[in-house]
Motif scaffolding. Structure first.
Motif, short mmCIF file in Angstrom:
data_model
loop_
_atom_site.label_atom_id
_atom_site.label_comp_id
_atom_site.label_asym_id
_atom_site.label_seq_id
_atom_site.Cartn_x
_atom_site.Cartn_y
_atom_site.Cartn_z
N ALA A 55 0.84 -1.29 -0.22
CA ALA A 55 0.17 -0.13 0.19
C ALA A 55 0.62 1.27 -0.12
O ALA A 55 0.48 2.40 -0.83
CB ALA A 55 -0.33 0.14 1.51
N CYS A 56 1.71 1.30 1.05
CA CYS A 56 2.75 2.22 0.95
C CYS A 56 3.93 2.25 -0.49
O CYS A 56 3.95 3.76 -0.96
CB CYS A 56 3.81 2.75 1.87
SG CYS A 56 2.52 3.06 3.62
N CYS A 171 -1.71 3.48 5.67
CA CYS A 171 -1.73 2.15 4.91
C CYS A 171 -2.17 0.52 5.40
O CYS A 171 -2.12 -0.19 5.53
CB CYS A 171 0.36 2.19 4.72
SG CYS A 171 0.97 3.11 3.19
#
Length: 183
Positions: A55-56, A171
């Motif tokens: 996600a990050c 995230c």
């Protein structure tokens, strides 16, 4: 003299045996009566960490993700590509803080712990409501998220490495949403 000592030992042993025999028998506890504790299996902990890192990464950040159990012990720690060295300890501290402090404040996020403490009049160093010698492993930076199974906290995920803790938290929340159904 040796004979006297032996007689005294035998008398004492007999008294202990008599005492034990006169005590009521205790019932044995069967396994069904023991409390069951839910936990995060290592394979699922890895999925949480990988989902947070991904996600990050999709936002251009290299981070470290750490999953801890309810006692704050590390289940898995993954330092993603490009994550700096300080992110390892910070991610662990965020997860530890979420799982150990959140229950006291009925919260799931480290970002909410600071606000809750300040709202209750906590006093600390500067604007941080912590004592001058803080507890090891405690941080109030955003990025720690509790993980639940049927409403019960089973661990926490900590993420560190973006320029802003709210991004770390985002995230972690994406990972929780993506993998949380496995718990």
């Amino acid at each position: 003299m040796l004979r006297l000592f032996s007689s005294n030992c035998l008398a004492l042993a007999g008294a202990v045996c008599s005492l034990l025999a006169s005590m009521p028998a205790t019932s044995s506890v069967n396994a069904a009566e023991l409390p069951a504790q839910k936990y995060i299996p290592a394979a699922i902990a890895v999925k949480f960490a990988e989902a947070a890192i991904q996600a990050c990464r999709s936002e251009g950040y290299g981070v470290t993700a750490v999953v801890v159990n309810t006692e704050g012990n590390v289940i898995v720690q993954i330092r993603g590509d490009g994550a700096r060295v300080q992110t390892v300890e910070t991610a662990r501290n965020k997860a530890y803080s979420a799982v150990t402090l959140a229950a006291n404040h009925n919260l799931d996020l480290t970002s909410g712990i600071l606000a809750s403490m300040q709202a209750k009049g906590a006093v600390g160093v500067g604007t941080w409501p912590m004592p001058p010698a803080s507890s090891t492993g405690i941080t109030l930076f955003a990025g720690g998220v509790n993980l639940r199974s049927n409403g019960e906290i089973v661990g926490a995920l900590g993420v560190s490495g973006t320029p802003n803790g709210k991004l770390d938290e985002g995230c972690a929340l994406k990972a929780r949403d993506a993998v949380g159904g496995m718990l």
